[in-house]
Design an enzyme around this catalytic site. Structure first.
Site, mmCIF file in Angstrom:
data_model
loop_
_atom_site.group_PDB
_atom_site.id
_atom_site.type_symbol
_atom_site.label_atom_id
_atom_site.label_comp_id
_atom_site.label_asym_id
_atom_site.label_seq_id
_atom_site.Cartn_x
_atom_site.Cartn_y
_atom_site.Cartn_z
ATOM 1 C CG ASP A 66 59.119 42.855 -7.568
ATOM 2 O OD1 ASP A 66 58.602 42.909 -8.755
ATOM 3 O OD2 ASP A 66 59.737 43.580 -6.619
ATOM 4 C CE1 TYR A 130 58.509 51.802 -5.130
ATOM 5 C CE2 TYR A 130 59.865 52.612 -5.348
ATOM 6 C CZ TYR A 130 58.665 52.160 -5.588
ATOM 7 O OH TYR A 130 58.441 51.522 -7.111
#
Length: 269
Positions: A66, A130
């Protein structure tokens, strides 16, 4: 006439690893139309135009990120069709060419590999990792080192300390890592109890209707993308497979702590 040139040309598929600071981008995906927002792939595809491929080069990304999210290492595949009589680019030349024509300093191609024509960067991925970076003990954003702003989530606490949460899975739901991080922080700050977390987990709500807390995008980093059938390639790419979590960048030299989490449940046990 154009189709004839394409038929006579040589097509080669490549797996490309690249990294970026996401602060200036509306995510990794290219933004089309007249919008002022821009994605990381807008710059990569613009650089790929200089490869003079017979057909336009498109990057098929492994993992979407994002706006504001960073990547120590993302991956994509792309096809380059050179004209008849011209051999395929070597991976080293492709990497150099893309970096030479990139027009944004926050993006860099790390390494490229030649892969089979049926390889798919998204569907072939077996693991994605992540990192989420937290800074505790910061009275306010103004007190955080300028090198750390937009690269961690600053929280109030007793003293400045950096934490790195690591999440690994084959795939993730939309904003899953940021929601999991927000839950952990809420529990640590006393805003949620373990009983309330259990209710959220048992709701099995993939869209987050029962869990509206979302950690800021700027603390999240895509660390690595791995492929089972390409382990030999990954082993040659320490930038993606051995990349450590980003160290504190400012003048402060705090202790750095880390916590690994394959899922929220493991963090709460």
């Amino acid at each position: 006439m154009g189709s004839g040139r394409a038929a006579d040309s040589v097509r080669a598929r490549y797996l490309v690893y690249f990294q970026y600071l996401g602060t200036d981008f509306n995510g990794v995906a290219a933004v089309r139309g007249t919008q002022r927002a821009v994605g990381v792939l807008n710059y990569l595809e613009e650089a790929a135009e200089r490869l003079n491929s017979v057909l336009p080069v498109k990057f098929i990304i492994s993992s979407r990120t994002d706006a504001g999210v960073h990547a120590l290492c993302n991956a994509a595949h792309l096809d380059v069709q050179r004209r008849s009589g011209q051999p395929p680019f070597s991976p080293e030349i492709l990497t150099h060419a893309l970096n030479s024509h990139l027009k944004h300093p926050a993006i860099r191609v790390l390494q490229s590999f030649r892969v089979p024509s049926n390889f798919h960067a998204r569907y072939a991925a077996t693991s994605r990792t992540y990192l989420y970076r937290l800074a505790t003990g910061c009275p306010g954003l103004a007190q955080l080192s300028v090198f750390e702003r937009n690269r961690c989530w600053a929280l109030r606490a007793e003293r400045l300390q950096f934490w790195t949460l690591e999440f690994e899975s084959q795939s993730f739901l939309y904003r899953q890592v940021r929601r999991m991080t927000a839950i952990l922080v809420a529990v640590g700050l006393g805003a949620l109890t373990p009983t309330q977390v259990k209710v959220i987990l048992e709701s099995r709500d993939p869209l987050g209707r029962h869990q509206t807390r979302v950690a800021p995008a700027h603390g999240l980093f895509l660390k690595s993308v791995l492929y089972r059938d390409l382990e030999d390639l990954a082993a040659q790419n320490p930038a993606c497979t051995q990349q450590e979590s980003p160290a504190p960048l400012g003048a402060f030299r705090p202790e750095t702590s880390s916590a690994k989490a394959g899922g929220l449940e493991s963090c709460l046990q």
